[in-house]
Motif scaffolding. Structure first.
Motif, mmCIF file in Angstrom:
data_model
loop_
_atom_site.group_PDB
_atom_site.id
_atom_site.type_symbol
_atom_site.label_atom_id
_atom_site.label_comp_id
_atom_site.label_asym_id
_atom_site.label_seq_id
_atom_site.Cartn_x
_atom_site.Cartn_y
_atom_site.Cartn_z
ATOM 1 N N VAL A 181 -5.714 -2.079 6.577
ATOM 2 C CA VAL A 181 -5.764 -0.650 6.262
ATOM 3 C C VAL A 181 -4.414 -0.014 6.597
ATOM 4 C CG1 VAL A 181 -6.909 1.552 6.796
ATOM 5 C CG2 VAL A 181 -8.264 -0.549 6.599
ATOM 6 N N ALA A 182 -3.824 -0.425 7.717
ATOM 7 C CA ALA A 182 -2.505 0.101 8.103
ATOM 8 C C ALA A 182 -1.458 -0.240 7.037
ATOM 9 C CB ALA A 182 -2.102 -0.450 9.463
ATOM 10 N N THR A 183 -1.536 -1.443 6.484
ATOM 11 C CA THR A 183 -0.602 -1.833 5.431
ATOM 12 C C THR A 183 -0.768 -0.927 4.215
ATOM 13 O OG1 THR A 183 -0.495 -4.111 6.194
ATOM 14 C CG2 THR A 183 0.105 -3.711 3.896
ATOM 15 N N ASP A 184 -2.013 -0.667 3.821
ATOM 16 C CA ASP A 184 -2.265 0.246 2.705
ATOM 17 C C ASP A 184 -1.685 1.636 2.994
ATOM 18 O OD1 ASP A 184 -3.606 -1.720 1.308
ATOM 19 O OD2 ASP A 184 -5.609 -0.915 1.709
ATOM 20 N N LEU A 185 -1.888 2.133 4.198
ATOM 21 C CA LEU A 185 -1.371 3.455 4.567
ATOM 22 C C LEU A 185 0.152 3.479 4.577
ATOM 23 C CD1 LEU A 185 -3.824 4.469 7.434
ATOM 24 C CD2 LEU A 185 -3.734 5.404 5.109
ATOM 25 N N SER A 186 0.756 2.365 4.944
ATOM 26 C CA SER A 186 2.220 2.318 5.000
ATOM 27 C C SER A 186 2.841 2.509 3.620
ATOM 28 C CB SER A 186 2.703 1.008 5.630
ATOM 29 O OG SER A 186 2.553 -0.073 4.730
ATOM 30 N N LEU A 187 2.083 2.243 2.565
ATOM 31 C CA LEU A 187 2.585 2.425 1.207
ATOM 32 C C LEU A 187 2.766 3.904 0.860
ATOM 33 C CD1 LEU A 187 0.453 -0.304 -0.600
ATOM 34 C CD2 LEU A 187 2.806 -0.474 0.256
ATOM 35 N N MET A 188 2.267 4.782 1.708
ATOM 36 C CA MET A 188 2.406 6.224 1.494
ATOM 37 C C MET A 188 3.727 6.752 2.049
ATOM 38 S SD MET A 188 -0.416 7.023 -0.004
ATOM 39 C CE MET A 188 -0.628 5.402 -0.692
ATOM 40 N N TRP B 258 8.587 8.871 9.863
ATOM 41 C CA TRP B 258 7.396 8.064 9.599
ATOM 42 C C TRP B 258 7.002 7.284 10.842
ATOM 43 C CZ3 TRP B 258 4.866 9.381 5.406
ATOM 44 C CH2 TRP B 258 5.564 10.094 4.436
ATOM 45 N N ILE B 259 5.729 7.292 11.125
ATOM 46 C CA ILE B 259 5.182 6.595 12.294
ATOM 47 C C ILE B 259 5.201 5.097 12.023
ATOM 48 C CG2 ILE B 259 3.121 6.338 13.759
ATOM 49 C CD1 ILE B 259 4.505 9.128 13.910
ATOM 50 N N ASP B 260 5.562 4.315 13.034
ATOM 51 C CA ASP B 260 5.524 2.856 12.902
ATOM 52 C C ASP B 260 4.083 2.414 12.643
ATOM 53 O OD1 ASP B 260 8.265 2.654 13.390
ATOM 54 O OD2 ASP B 260 7.973 2.352 15.542
ATOM 55 N N LEU C 16 0.636 9.929 9.751
ATOM 56 C CA LEU C 16 1.540 9.032 9.036
ATOM 57 C C LEU C 16 2.993 9.419 9.261
ATOM 58 C CD1 LEU C 16 -0.371 8.744 5.636
ATOM 59 C CD2 LEU C 16 -0.562 7.285 7.674
ATOM 60 N N ALA C 17 3.258 10.725 9.381
ATOM 61 C CA ALA C 17 4.628 11.197 9.592
ATOM 62 C C ALA C 17 4.605 12.513 10.349
ATOM 63 C CB ALA C 17 5.340 11.389 8.259
ATOM 64 N N ARG D 152 0.895 11.815 -4.531
ATOM 65 C CA ARG D 152 0.117 10.744 -3.896
ATOM 66 C C ARG D 152 -1.374 10.894 -4.195
ATOM 67 N NH1 ARG D 152 4.975 10.311 -2.891
ATOM 68 N NH2 ARG D 152 5.862 8.857 -1.416
ATOM 69 N N GLY D 153 -1.687 11.570 -5.286
ATOM 70 C CA GLY D 153 -3.077 11.820 -5.644
ATOM 71 C C GLY D 153 -3.882 10.566 -5.912
ATOM 72 N N PHE D 154 -3.205 9.440 -6.064
ATOM 73 C CA PHE D 154 -3.906 8.178 -6.328
ATOM 74 C C PHE D 154 -4.515 7.575 -5.066
ATOM 75 C CE2 PHE D 154 0.517 7.232 -5.420
ATOM 76 C CZ PHE D 154 0.413 6.265 -4.444
ATOM 77 N N PHE D 155 -4.275 8.201 -3.906
ATOM 78 C CA PHE D 155 -4.827 7.669 -2.657
ATOM 79 C C PHE D 155 -6.338 7.536 -2.814
ATOM 80 C CE2 PHE D 155 -6.764 8.201 1.519
ATOM 81 C CZ PHE D 155 -6.053 7.292 2.284
ATOM 82 N N PHE D 156 -6.853 6.370 -2.504
ATOM 83 C CA PHE D 156 -8.292 6.179 -2.575
ATOM 84 C C PHE D 156 -8.817 5.813 -1.191
ATOM 85 C CE2 PHE D 156 -6.114 2.309 -3.715
ATOM 86 C CZ PHE D 156 -6.745 1.329 -2.966
ATOM 87 N N SER D 157 -10.077 6.065 -0.995
ATOM 88 C CA SER D 157 -10.690 5.853 0.307
ATOM 89 C C SER D 157 -10.440 4.461 0.847
ATOM 90 C CB SER D 157 -12.207 6.047 0.229
ATOM 91 O OG SER D 157 -12.525 7.385 0.116
ATOM 92 N N ARG D 158 -10.228 4.395 2.135
ATOM 93 C CA ARG D 158 -10.148 3.127 2.856
ATOM 94 C C ARG D 158 -11.267 3.174 3.892
ATOM 95 N NH1 ARG D 158 -6.121 4.142 -0.214
ATOM 96 N NH2 ARG D 158 -4.361 2.739 -0.316
#
Length: 177
Positions: free
Chosen positions: A14-21, A30-32, A123-124, A141-147
């Motif tokens: 999930v963190a990897t997915d969030l990092s794409l933002m 940006w937070i590590d 995230l930041a 970033r409207g394409f963000f989908f639920s995780r």
């Protein structure tokens, strides 16, 4: 004197997915990825004796694992945005876990948390980012989908006094279930 808070860790996938933002906004720090978490209760700078009391209070919590849903991107700060966040659905098990921690910590003399609980992953952190830039960022970033992920434990984190916190260290883990 440790600076403590409780939270739920974000699983690596999930963190990897969030990092794409990350990226695309001037003035963002940006937070590590390894520091992503949902804060349940900020405790603050306390002495070692109080830290022991906090640990003993948290050990009393008995709850079942539950699902956490990150449902949307947003910001905090209104006209003067200060953070980009992934907001978590305030589902009953999550809100109840936070409320139980609040009650237990108040009983041992920890000052009440003045802010309303709004579950999120920061995230930041923002400096000098305009509200227009943040609105543009969020609209692209409207394409963000639920995780979704299962919270099977919560942890007691410590942090060093630094700008924006981190690195965070897990001092104790409390299993759910």
């Amino acid at each position: 004197m440790p600076r403590l808070f409780t939270g739920i860790e974000i699983p690596p996938e999930v963190a990897t997915d969030l990092s794409l933002m990350r990226g695309g906004i001037y003035g963002a720090r940006w937070i590590d990825v390894e520091n992503y978490h949902i804060t349940l209760r900020f405790i603050g700078d306390i002495d070692d004796s109080s830290a022991d009391d906090v640990h003993m209070a948290l050990e009393q919590i008995r709850r079942k694992p539950f699902e956490v849903t990150l449902e949307t991107l947003g910001s905090f700060g209104g006209d003067k945005p200060r953070a980009i966040v992934a907001k978590a659905k305030p589902a009953a098990p999550l809100v109840e876990l936070q409320a139980q921690q609040e009650r237990l910590l108040r009983r041992i003399g920890i000052a009440p948390e003045p802010r309303k609980f709004t579950p999120h992953v920061t995230l930041a952190r923002l400096r000098a980012a305009s509200s227009m830039a943040v609105a543009d960022y969020l609209s692209t970033r409207g394409f963000f989908f639920s995780r979704r992920f299962e919270a099977s434990r919560f942890v007691l984190f410590s942090s060093r006094a630094s700008t924006g916190g981190g690195p965070y260290v897990v001092e104790a883990a409390y299993p759910l279930g």
